[in-house]
Design a protein around this motif. Sequence first.
Motif, PDB file in Angstrom:
ATOM      1  N   ILE A 221       0.807  -1.224   0.000  1.00 27.60           N
ATOM      2  CA  ILE A 221       0.000   0.000   0.000  1.00 27.60           C
ATOM      3  C   ILE A 221       0.840   1.274   0.000  1.00 27.60           C
ATOM      4  O   ILE A 221       0.323   2.364   0.201  1.00 27.60           O
ATOM      5  N   GLY A 222       2.124   1.125  -0.264  1.00 26.70           N
ATOM      6  CA  GLY A 222       3.000   2.287  -0.257  1.00 26.70           C
ATOM      7  C   GLY A 222       2.659   3.315  -1.313  1.00 26.70           C
ATOM      8  O   GLY A 222       2.965   4.502  -1.171  1.00 26.70           O
ATOM      9  N   LYS A 223       2.004   2.874  -2.402  1.00 24.52           N
ATOM     10  CA  LYS A 223       1.634   3.796  -3.475  1.00 24.52           C
ATOM     11  C   LYS A 223       0.245   4.404  -3.279  1.00 24.52           C
ATOM     12  O   LYS A 223      -0.214   5.180  -4.102  1.00 24.52           O
ATOM     13  N   SER A 224      -0.392   4.039  -2.195  1.00 18.81           N
ATOM     14  CA  SER A 224      -1.741   4.541  -1.921  1.00 18.81           C
ATOM     15  C   SER A 224      -1.676   5.892  -1.229  1.00 18.81           C
ATOM     16  O   SER A 224      -0.605   6.425  -0.942  1.00 18.81           O
ATOM     17  N   GLY A 225      -2.856   6.431  -0.921  1.00 20.15           N
ATOM     18  CA  GLY A 225      -2.907   7.684  -0.190  1.00 20.15           C
ATOM     19  C   GLY A 225      -2.243   7.597   1.165  1.00 20.15           C
ATOM     20  O   GLY A 225      -1.645   8.569   1.648  1.00 20.15           O
ATOM     21  N   ILE A 226      -2.318   6.419   1.806  1.00 21.83           N
ATOM     22  CA  ILE A 226      -1.680   6.248   3.109  1.00 21.83           C
ATOM     23  C   ILE A 226      -0.171   6.403   2.975  1.00 21.83           C
ATOM     24  O   ILE A 226       0.491   7.000   3.825  1.00 21.83           O
ATOM     25  N   GLY A 227       0.370   5.862   1.884  1.00 20.73           N
ATOM     26  CA  GLY A 227       1.798   5.989   1.651  1.00 20.73           C
ATOM     27  C   GLY A 227       2.220   7.443   1.497  1.00 20.73           C
ATOM     28  O   GLY A 227       3.252   7.878   2.025  1.00 20.73           O
ATOM     29  N   ARG A 228       1.418   8.198   0.778  1.00 22.22           N
ATOM     30  CA  ARG A 228       1.729   9.620   0.610  1.00 22.22           C
ATOM     31  C   ARG A 228       1.520  10.378   1.918  1.00 22.22           C
ATOM     32  O   ARG A 228       2.185  11.383   2.184  1.00 22.22           O
ATOM     33  N   ALA A 229       0.582   9.903   2.735  1.00 23.69           N
ATOM     34  CA  ALA A 229       0.361  10.544   4.036  1.00 23.69           C
ATOM     35  C   ALA A 229       1.616  10.461   4.895  1.00 23.69           C
ATOM     36  O   ALA A 229       1.965  11.414   5.609  1.00 23.69           O
ATOM     37  N   LEU A 230       2.312   9.324   4.852  1.00 25.65           N
ATOM     38  CA  LEU A 230       3.548   9.187   5.618  1.00 25.65           C
ATOM     39  C   LEU A 230       4.587  10.202   5.146  1.00 25.65           C
ATOM     40  O   LEU A 230       5.264  10.838   5.965  1.00 25.65           O
ATOM     41  N   SER A 231       4.703  10.360   3.835  1.00 26.60           N
ATOM     42  CA  SER A 231       5.638  11.346   3.295  1.00 26.60           C
ATOM     43  C   SER A 231       5.302  12.743   3.792  1.00 26.60           C
ATOM     44  O   SER A 231       6.188  13.524   4.164  1.00 26.60           O
ATOM     45  N   HIS A 232       4.004  13.051   3.844  1.00 30.67           N
ATOM     46  CA  HIS A 232       3.578  14.357   4.327  1.00 30.67           C
ATOM     47  C   HIS A 232       3.868  14.522   5.820  1.00 30.67           C
ATOM     48  O   HIS A 232       4.227  15.612   6.268  1.00 30.67           O
ATOM     49  N   GLN A 233       3.716  13.446   6.583  1.00 31.32           N
ATOM     50  CA  GLN A 233       4.016  13.518   8.007  1.00 31.32           C
ATOM     51  C   GLN A 233       5.488  13.847   8.240  1.00 31.32           C
ATOM     52  O   GLN A 233       5.829  14.662   9.108  1.00 31.32           O
ATOM     53  N   LYS A 234       6.352  13.228   7.467  1.00 25.99           N
ATOM     54  CA  LYS A 234       7.784  13.503   7.603  1.00 25.99           C
ATOM     55  C   LYS A 234       8.080  14.970   7.325  1.00 25.99           C
ATOM     56  O   LYS A 234       8.827  15.622   8.057  1.00 25.99           O
ATOM     57  N   ARG A 235       7.473  15.477   6.262  1.00 21.05           N
ATOM     58  CA  ARG A 235       7.658  16.886   5.918  1.00 21.05           C
ATOM     59  C   ARG A 235       7.083  17.795   6.995  1.00 21.05           C
ATOM     60  O   ARG A 235       7.666  18.822   7.350  1.00 21.05           O
ATOM     61  N   ALA A 236       5.913  17.424   7.497  1.00 21.29           N
ATOM     62  CA  ALA A 236       5.235  18.252   8.499  1.00 21.29           C
ATOM     63  C   ALA A 236       6.048  18.320   9.794  1.00 21.29           C
ATOM     64  O   ALA A 236       6.208  19.396  10.387  1.00 21.29           O
ATOM     65  N   LEU A 237       6.575  17.174  10.228  1.00 16.51           N
ATOM     66  CA  LEU A 237       7.370  17.154  11.456  1.00 16.51           C
ATOM     67  C   LEU A 237       8.658  17.948  11.280  1.00 16.51           C
ATOM     68  O   LEU A 237       9.078  18.689  12.183  1.00 16.51           O
ATOM     69  N   ALA A 238       9.271  17.808  10.103  1.00 19.47           N
ATOM     70  CA  ALA A 238      10.493  18.558   9.829  1.00 19.47           C
ATOM     71  C   ALA A 238      10.221  20.064   9.853  1.00 19.47           C
ATOM     72  O   ALA A 238      11.038  20.842  10.355  1.00 19.47           O
ATOM     73  N   SER A 239       9.069  20.456   9.339  1.00 22.70           N
ATOM     74  CA  SER A 239       8.725  21.888   9.314  1.00 22.70           C
ATOM     75  C   SER A 239       8.544  22.462  10.708  1.00 22.70           C
ATOM     76  O   SER A 239       8.716  23.666  10.927  1.00 22.70           O
ATOM     77  N   MET A 240       8.205  21.608  11.660  1.00 19.46           N
ATOM     78  CA  MET A 240       8.014  22.035  13.054  1.00 19.46           C
ATOM     79  C   MET A 240       9.260  21.803  13.905  1.00 19.46           C
ATOM     80  O   MET A 240       9.261  22.076  15.104  1.00 19.46           O
TER      81      MET A 240
END
Length: 347
Positions: free
Chosen positions: A13-32
């Motif tokens: 499921i890495g190519k699903s929306g959940i997979g992209r959500a993880l990528s966004h979480q990494k970016r979001a945490l880095a931004s904070m």
Amino acid sequence: MKVLLYFEGQNVIGKSGIGRALSHQKRALASMGIDYTLDPKDTDYDILHINTYGPKSLRLVRKAKRLGKKVVFHAHSTEEDFRNSFIGSNQLAPLFKKWLVSLYQQADHLITPTPYSKKLLQGYGLSQPIAAISNGIDLKKYYPDENKEAAFRKYFNLSETQKVVICVGLFFERKGILDFIEIAKKMPEYTFIWFGDVPMISIPANIRRAVKKAHPDNVLFPGYINGDLIEGAYSGADLFFFPSYEETEGIVVLEALASQQQVLLRNIPVYGGWMNDRVNCYMGENNQEFEQLIRKLANHQLPNLSMAGFKTAQEKSITQIGEELKSVYQAVLDLPYDHQVYAKVTK
């Protein structure tokens, strides 16, 4: 504060929306400025933020509890969006719900993408505090780019005047893939492109047949494509049409909005409160309505709502999501473990 982000089953499921959500979480945490790790063997963390629901996820939750760590479960999945997906999903859905509840009950806090999915989870009898936080969107990545749009048109050999309707999603019946094909049959002068894939062995025979051969020539299934081509498709097509019957959010909708694309959706409860018909998108109820709306939108016979949609995407930027995640993490660290006390304090 340090967070362990965990995602099980990348190959499935890495190519699903959940997979992209993880990528966004990494970016979001880095931004904070929040420190995080992806290594489940790393025990030097304060909060386990878990995105998946397989046996490895359960073992990691139990390990975290033994170590005295706090657990945040990201409830991307529900019984409702499990149905009409993989082979046997409808028969397994009640058991899947029980499994989800048993996992989610072990969390100190739940996160889910929308108020709609939060309401579903509350209906499951879960007592933990639940935060509705969008999966977010990388605005810069999807901003319209003429070079990307030209690359998209060249890749699919599309003329400048060719009308193109796109969708992005897994090959699931609940995503509306059969409706997508049926509508395309009635509109042979338009090109319909469905981006995404899933292992063929995992989906029902009628969906496999539809994708492999039982579709008209004007429907294309190029598979999973990322980078400039898909980003160019989002903004370079004439319309993003997403006929899904059930979502917990629909991250591809956010991607289309960020691309300043016209968006046509099925009118389903998940969009309540953030997507509004004739305001920041268009909505239909059935294939007849969809066909009429596609023709009018592609030929500019209805008001263009793309900038209103873009404003909606701006409200769900990576930075905004980072702030909301940080608030949940801080609450989890600061408040007691007792869920009843915890819920009372955060109500």
